[in-house]
Design an enzyme around this catalytic site. Structure first.
Site, PDB file in Angstrom:
ATOM      1  N   GLY A  31       0.861  -1.183   0.000  1.00  0.00           N
ATOM      2  CA  GLY A  31       0.000   0.000   0.000  1.00  0.00           C
ATOM      3  C   GLY A  31       0.893   1.228   0.000  1.00  0.00           C
ATOM      4  CB  SER A  33       1.061   4.263  -4.365  1.00  0.00           C
ATOM      5  OG  SER A  33       1.781   3.268  -4.993  1.00  0.00           O
ATOM      6  CB  ILE A  36      -0.338   5.603   5.536  1.00  0.00           C
ATOM      7  CG1 ILE A  36      -1.527   6.200   6.264  1.00  0.00           C
ATOM      8  CG2 ILE A  36       0.673   5.035   6.526  1.00  0.00           C
ATOM      9  CD1 ILE A  36      -2.421   5.174   6.934  1.00  0.00           C
ATOM     10  CG  ASP A  57      -0.338   0.931  -4.004  1.00  0.00           C
ATOM     11  OD1 ASP A  57      -1.443   0.666  -4.516  1.00  0.00           O
ATOM     12  OD2 ASP A  57      -0.214   1.690  -3.032  1.00  0.00           O
ATOM     13  NE  ARG A  93     -10.131   4.228  13.670  1.00  0.00           N
ATOM     14  CZ  ARG A  93     -10.528   5.145  14.562  1.00  0.00           C
ATOM     15  NH1 ARG A  93     -11.739   5.084  15.117  1.00  0.00           N
ATOM     16  NH2 ARG A  93      -9.706   6.126  14.913  1.00  0.00           N
ATOM     17  CB  SER A 124      -5.600  -2.137   6.456  1.00  0.00           C
ATOM     18  OG  SER A 124      -4.414  -2.270   5.726  1.00  0.00           O
ATOM     19  CG  ASP A 156      -4.910   4.625  19.137  1.00  0.00           C
ATOM     20  OD1 ASP A 156      -5.528   5.513  18.534  1.00  0.00           O
ATOM     21  OD2 ASP A 156      -5.075   3.412  18.913  1.00  0.00           O
ATOM     22  NE  ARG A 159      -4.549  10.420  16.240  1.00  0.00           N
ATOM     23  CZ  ARG A 159      -5.250   9.633  15.453  1.00  0.00           C
ATOM     24  NH1 ARG A 159      -5.795   8.522  15.924  1.00  0.00           N
ATOM     25  NH2 ARG A 159      -5.419   9.955  14.190  1.00  0.00           N
ATOM     26  CG  HIS A 183      -6.903   1.958  15.927  1.00  0.00           C
ATOM     27  ND1 HIS A 183      -6.371   3.111  16.486  1.00  0.00           N
ATOM     28  CD2 HIS A 183      -7.147   2.261  14.632  1.00  0.00           C
ATOM     29  CE1 HIS A 183      -6.283   4.044  15.566  1.00  0.00           C
ATOM     30  NE2 HIS A 183      -6.759   3.562  14.429  1.00  0.00           N
TER      31      HIS A 183
HETATM   32  P1  NAD Z   1      -4.910   5.592   0.675  1.00  0.00           P
HETATM   33  O1  NAD Z   1      -6.146   5.308  -0.073  1.00  0.00           O
HETATM   34  O2  NAD Z   1      -4.243   6.909   0.499  1.00  0.00           O
HETATM   35  O3  NAD Z   1      -3.810   4.474   0.366  1.00  0.00           O
HETATM   36  C1  NAD Z   1      -4.104   3.130   0.371  1.00  0.00           C
HETATM   37  C2  NAD Z   1      -3.214   2.467  -0.665  1.00  0.00           C
HETATM   38  O4  NAD Z   1      -3.455   1.053  -0.599  1.00  0.00           O
HETATM   39  C3  NAD Z   1      -3.517   2.922  -2.118  1.00  0.00           C
HETATM   40  O5  NAD Z   1      -2.332   3.365  -2.736  1.00  0.00           O
HETATM   41  C4  NAD Z   1      -4.059   1.648  -2.774  1.00  0.00           C
HETATM   42  O6  NAD Z   1      -3.739   1.559  -4.152  1.00  0.00           O
HETATM   43  C5  NAD Z   1      -3.358   0.579  -1.937  1.00  0.00           C
HETATM   44  N1  NAD Z   1      -3.942  -0.747  -2.022  1.00  0.00           N
HETATM   45  C6  NAD Z   1      -5.240  -1.102  -2.082  1.00  0.00           C
HETATM   46  N2  NAD Z   1      -5.359  -2.430  -2.172  1.00  0.00           N
HETATM   47  C7  NAD Z   1      -4.099  -2.944  -2.162  1.00  0.00           C
HETATM   48  C8  NAD Z   1      -3.557  -4.245  -2.237  1.00  0.00           C
HETATM   49  N3  NAD Z   1      -4.328  -5.322  -2.350  1.00  0.00           N
HETATM   50  N4  NAD Z   1      -2.213  -4.371  -2.162  1.00  0.00           N
HETATM   51  C9  NAD Z   1      -1.421  -3.297  -2.038  1.00  0.00           C
HETATM   52  N5  NAD Z   1      -1.879  -2.037  -1.994  1.00  0.00           N
HETATM   53  C10 NAD Z   1      -3.207  -1.869  -2.057  1.00  0.00           C
HETATM   54  O7  NAD Z   1      -5.259   5.338   2.223  1.00  0.00           O
HETATM   55  P2  NAD Z   1      -4.383   5.750   3.516  1.00  0.00           P
HETATM   56  O8  NAD Z   1      -4.791   7.101   3.973  1.00  0.00           O
HETATM   57  O9  NAD Z   1      -2.950   5.465   3.254  1.00  0.00           O
HETATM   58  O10 NAD Z   1      -4.972   4.707   4.598  1.00  0.00           O
HETATM   59  C11 NAD Z   1      -4.766   3.327   4.442  1.00  0.00           C
HETATM   60  C12 NAD Z   1      -5.464   2.549   5.555  1.00  0.00           C
HETATM   61  O11 NAD Z   1      -4.867   2.845   6.826  1.00  0.00           O
HETATM   62  C13 NAD Z   1      -6.954   2.870   5.700  1.00  0.00           C
HETATM   63  O12 NAD Z   1      -7.671   1.680   5.895  1.00  0.00           O
HETATM   64  C14 NAD Z   1      -7.006   3.717   6.969  1.00  0.00           C
HETATM   65  O13 NAD Z   1      -8.250   3.645   7.623  1.00  0.00           O
HETATM   66  C15 NAD Z   1      -5.910   3.095   7.786  1.00  0.00           C
HETATM   67  N6  NAD Z   1      -5.361   3.902   8.879  1.00  0.00           N
HETATM   68  C16 NAD Z   1      -5.052   3.266  10.034  1.00  0.00           C
HETATM   69  C17 NAD Z   1      -4.483   3.975  11.076  1.00  0.00           C
HETATM   70  C18 NAD Z   1      -4.117   3.261  12.353  1.00  0.00           C
HETATM   71  O14 NAD Z   1      -3.898   3.931  13.359  1.00  0.00           O
HETATM   72  N7  NAD Z   1      -3.992   1.951  12.376  1.00  0.00           N
HETATM   73  C19 NAD Z   1      -4.249   5.347  10.951  1.00  0.00           C
HETATM   74  C20 NAD Z   1      -4.580   5.970   9.756  1.00  0.00           C
HETATM   75  C21 NAD Z   1      -5.149   5.231   8.709  1.00  0.00           C
HETATM   76  C1  LMR Z   2      -6.871   7.038  12.913  1.00  0.00           C
HETATM   77  O1  LMR Z   2      -7.003   6.743  14.100  1.00  0.00           O
HETATM   78  O2  LMR Z   2      -6.488   8.170  12.549  1.00  0.00           O
HETATM   79  C2  LMR Z   2      -7.130   6.006  11.871  1.00  0.00           C
HETATM   80  O3  LMR Z   2      -7.678   4.868  12.424  1.00  0.00           O
HETATM   81  C3  LMR Z   2      -7.902   6.517  10.698  1.00  0.00           C
HETATM   82  C4  LMR Z   2      -9.337   6.795  11.020  1.00  0.00           C
HETATM   83  O4  LMR Z   2     -10.206   6.379  10.252  1.00  0.00           O
HETATM   84  O5  LMR Z   2      -9.610   7.468  12.023  1.00  0.00           O
END
Ligand code: NAD
Ligand code: LMR
Length: 320
Positions: A31, A33, A36, A57, A93, A124, A156, A159, A183
């Site tokens: 992921g 590209s 994050i 990606d 979420r 994710s 978490d 923050r 989370h």
């Molecule tokens: P984004 O859409 O900017 O990036 C996601 C990337 O994943 C894209 O580039 C997409 O092409 C790629 N992708 C999709 N399917 C794929 C696959 N099968 N293999 C490889 N790559 C693939 O999203 P983002 O803002 O980077 O967020 C990504 C995830 O992280 C979201 O689910 C979001 O909710 C989560 N997130 C979690 C936390 C946490 O604290 N755990 C914090 C922020 C975001």
């Molecule tokens: C976060 O805590 O920022 C992530 O889990 C993204 C979200 O959807 O809040």
């Protein structure tokens, strides 16, 4: 189709401290590209502890599982997964489940084939469910080691340290606050009674800080107004967690991070607590210590939601 966009030797000259250290640590970001993935990859590229970084990606053709075999050549030590869609305002979420569940399942299946011994960090969402999905998928493939699979809940903690540092007038880098549970919303449980250095807030302030930490992701989603969720702070937190895994893998002692893992600390099968990390993942689960009355109530509120989220993830793998 999942394709590798970049394979780079990270910083030159990884320094060694003893002959027993693992010096060649290969990290994969799936992921890479995304919002994050890009800054996370940059931070990892910049770390002298990462000797090889492989970034994956999707492009526009099907066959994720087949193409995951590209990872075979990487035989990764650590795989970090920020693949999947982020929230828009008004979504929970859990609303991401339908899209992200299969992404995490397929990537976990790829890891089972390509790098079954890797330490896997799942970013994710919904993390409460995607970690059980990954574990059940690895179990189906016969390669699950629950000590090697982590839901990345470091944001978490980051923050909580930022908000408490600000409220207490302390450098946030000096604040260390365990955040346990899961989370999402009420499952995020900051333990202010265990904050180091100790803080002395009124009960109203503790309640307000707790709720801000629980809703901080939503605060960012609202502020971004449809352009996604936290990316930069998550990349920072994800890099911190990955680098802690590497330091532990290299033999450094007393590396402690909170993460959401398979656990028998509560009646929930997965639960975040502080963990001592070691060469093979979780070395020791430190549990959550003594909770005050307010924190016991947080736990009572969190467990039903957490158990529901876990069951949903397990059912997705086992009933499909
Ligand atoms: P984004 O859409 O900017 O990036 C996601 C990337 O994943 C894209 O580039 C997409 O092409 C790629 N992708 C999709 N399917 C794929 C696959 N099968 N293999 C490889 N790559 C693939 O999203 P983002 O803002 O980077 O967020 C990504 C995830 O992280 C979201 O689910 C979001 O909710 C989560 N997130 C979690 C936390 C946490 O604290 N755990 C914090 C922020 C975001
Ligand atoms: C976060 O805590 O920022 C992530 O889990 C993204 C979200 O959807 O809040």
């Amino acid at each position: 189709m999942l394709s590798r966009v970049l394979k780079v030797a990270a910083q030159q000259g990884v320094k060694s401290f003893s002959t027993s250290q693992q010096n060649n640590v290969k990290v994969v970001v799936c992921g890479a590209s995304g919002g994050i993935g890009q800054p996370l990859s940059l931070l990892l590229k910049n770390s002298p502890l990462v000797s090889e970084l492989s970034l994956y990606d999707i492009v526009h053709t099907p066959g994720v599982a087949a193409d995951l075999s590209h990872i075979d050549t990487a035989n990764a030590d650590i795989v970090i997964i920020p693949a999947g869609v982020p929230r828009k305002p008004g979504m929970t979420r859990d609303d991401l489940f339908n899209t992200n569940a299969s992404i995490v399942r397929d990537l976990a299946a790829g890891c089972a084939k390509a790098c079954p011994k890797a330490l896997i960090g799942i970013i994710s969402n919904p993390v409460n469910s995607t970690v059980p999905i990954a574990c059940e998928t690895l179990a189906k493939a016969g390669v699950l080691d629950p000590k090697r699979v982590f839901g990345v809940s470091t944001l978490d903690v980051v923050r909580a340290n930022a908000f408490i540092g600000e409220a207490a007038g302390v450098d946030p880098q000096q604040v260390n606050l365990p955040v346990i549970g899961g989370h999402s919303g009420v499952t995020i449980m900051p333990l202010l009674s265990q904050c180091k250095p100790a803080v002395n807030f009124s009960q109203d302030k503790i309640k307000a800080l707790t709720e801000r930490i629980q809703e901080a992701g939503t605060e960012v989603v609202k502020a971004k107004a449809g352009a996604g969720s936290a990316t930069l702070s998550m990349a920072y937190a994800g890099a911190r967690f990955a680098i802690s895994l590497i330091r532990a893998m290299r033999g450094e002692s007393n590396i402690i991070e909170c993460a959401y893992v398979r656990s028998d600390v509560t009646e929930a099968k997965y639960f975040a607590t502080p963990l001592i990390l070691g060469k093979n993942g979780i070395e020791k689960n430190l549990g959550y210590g003594t909770l005050n009355a307010f924190e016991q109530e947080l736990l009572a509120n969190a467990l039903p939601e957490l158990k529901k989220n876990i069951q949903k993830g397990e059912d997705f793998v086992n009933k499909n």
